[in-house]
Scaffold this motif. Structure first.
Motif, PDB file in Angstrom:
ATOM      1  N   LYS A 152      -9.968 -10.365 -40.827  1.00  0.00           N
ATOM      2  CA  LYS A 152     -11.049 -11.305 -41.104  1.00  0.00           C
ATOM      3  C   LYS A 152     -12.296 -10.942 -40.310  1.00  0.00           C
ATOM      4  N   SER A 153     -12.129 -10.711 -39.005  1.00  0.00           N
ATOM      5  CA  SER A 153     -13.287 -10.387 -38.165  1.00  0.00           C
ATOM      6  C   SER A 153     -13.855  -9.014 -38.512  1.00  0.00           C
TER       7      SER A 153
ATOM      8  N   THR B 154     -13.662  -7.376 -41.492  1.00  0.00           N
ATOM      9  CA  THR B 154     -14.330  -7.360 -42.787  1.00  0.00           C
ATOM     10  C   THR B 154     -15.646  -8.132 -42.763  1.00  0.00           C
ATOM     11  N   GLU B 155     -15.690  -9.199 -42.003  1.00  0.00           N
ATOM     12  CA  GLU B 155     -16.946  -9.947 -41.871  1.00  0.00           C
ATOM     13  C   GLU B 155     -18.037  -9.056 -41.276  1.00  0.00           C
ATOM     14  N   LYS B 156     -17.659  -8.255 -40.301  1.00  0.00           N
ATOM     15  CA  LYS B 156     -18.627  -7.340 -39.682  1.00  0.00           C
ATOM     16  C   LYS B 156     -19.075  -6.265 -40.677  1.00  0.00           C
TER      17      LYS B 156
ATOM     18  N   ALA C 140     -21.345  -7.928 -43.386  1.00  0.00           N
ATOM     19  CA  ALA C 140     -22.642  -8.323 -42.812  1.00  0.00           C
ATOM     20  C   ALA C 140     -23.516  -7.112 -42.566  1.00  0.00           C
TER      21      ALA C 140
ATOM     22  N   ASN D 171     -11.645 -11.935 -47.438  1.00  0.00           N
ATOM     23  CA  ASN D 171     -12.360 -12.408 -46.246  1.00  0.00           C
ATOM     24  C   ASN D 171     -13.874 -12.376 -46.444  1.00  0.00           C
ATOM     25  N   LYS D 172     -14.289 -12.551 -47.662  1.00  0.00           N
ATOM     26  CA  LYS D 172     -15.701 -12.446 -48.016  1.00  0.00           C
ATOM     27  C   LYS D 172     -16.566 -13.493 -47.324  1.00  0.00           C
ATOM     28  N   GLY D 173     -16.022 -14.699 -47.159  1.00  0.00           N
ATOM     29  CA  GLY D 173     -16.785 -15.755 -46.491  1.00  0.00           C
ATOM     30  C   GLY D 173     -18.073 -16.070 -47.235  1.00  0.00           C
ATOM     31  N   ASN D 174     -19.187 -16.042 -46.514  1.00  0.00           N
ATOM     32  CA  ASN D 174     -20.480 -16.359 -47.113  1.00  0.00           C
ATOM     33  C   ASN D 174     -21.189 -15.137 -47.689  1.00  0.00           C
ATOM     34  N   SER D 175     -20.559 -13.978 -47.589  1.00  0.00           N
ATOM     35  CA  SER D 175     -21.182 -12.756 -48.104  1.00  0.00           C
ATOM     36  C   SER D 175     -21.300 -12.807 -49.626  1.00  0.00           C
TER      37      SER D 175
END
Length: 264
Positions: free
Chosen positions: A207-208, A210-212, A215, A239-243
């Protein structure tokens, strides 16, 4: 040109597009992927234990099959490519593995010593077809699109064995992006691991990571990312989140550029 083809398990279920568009694009560019009969899962992960022999046998059987067909062996999945090419290296250079594997396979009347050349589909495009020919075949170029290449780690490392590209500064996917008419986006996380193999042990790691990755690519102006790895695509999507970035298989982009992708 005919190649023996090892699709791997994921391309038969979760990554159908990676397989489907690869086959269609190959025919359009003048080569054929002949699926190896009765292939078995490569294991998805190269075994590091020196005494681990059994999990290498499926790869050796596939390699021997390609040799007997007098063809190079092509694969698409980054994990399959990584495993099969490392096993092939063992069968060329590690006497202990060579002896034990061939003892195992003797009852099948198989003896193998690393004779087969292992290629990733992208290598066929680069080294056999050539980017100029790919570019000439493009009917629907991605003009104006900014695409970030995501290599991950399995496609490039270990560099001395895989020898696909420079593991620190690869250009293969960027050259592919240029060939289909788009602009490659260079970002620092493009060849960093997404944490795929840690997802069952600690989901916070992928998660951390892929977020990096997402972003960083977004900050550098990418419209979307392209990859050849089902594991990477799964992690980056989950783990896309807000991307806002989508992650697309390179074969799907190739098929679309060649005018082969059906309209939705």
């Amino acid at each position: 040109m005919n190649y023996s083809y090892f699709p791997g398990c994921t391309l038969k279920n979760k990554a159908l597009d990676l397989d489907k568009y690869a086959r269609a694009s190959a025919e359009a560019l003048g080569f054929t992927l002949e699926e190896i009969p009765e292939w078995q899962c490569c294991g998805g992960e190269y075994p590091l234990a020196k005494d681990e022999i059994a999990t290498k046998l499926p790869s050796v059987r596939a390699l021997a099959n390609a040799r007997d067909a007098k063809q190079d062996l092509v694969t698409l999945c980054s994990a399959c490519y990584n495993v099969i090419k490392q096993v092939n290296d063992d069968m060329q250079n590690d006497e202990n593995v060579i002896l034990k594997v061939n003892n195992y396979l003797a009852h099948d009347e198989i003896e193998y010593h690393g004779e087969t050349k292992v290629l990733h589909y992208l290598e066929v495009l680069r080294d056999v077809i050539g980017w100029d020919k790919v570019k000439a075949a493009v009917k629907k170029p991605f003009t104006g699109k900014k695409i970030g290449a995501y290599y991950g780690c399995l496609l490039l490392r270990p560099g001395k064995v895989l020898q696909l590209d420079d593991p620190e500064n690869p250009q293969l996917l960027e050259d592919f992006i240029k060939a289909i008419g788009a602009t490659p986006v260079i970002y620092s996380q493009r060849n960093e691991c997404c944490g795929a193999y840690t997802m069952f042990e600690d989901a916070s790691i992928p998660k951390s990571r892929t977020e990096k990755i997402l972003a960083n690519a977004e900050d550098m102006g990418a419209d979307f990312l392209v990859t050849s790895c089902p594991l990477c695509k799964y992690n980056l999507t989950k783990n896309k989140g807000n991307s806002k970035l989508d992650v697309i298989y390179f074969t799907e982009l190739l098929a679309e550029a060649l005018g082969l992708k059906e309209e939705k």
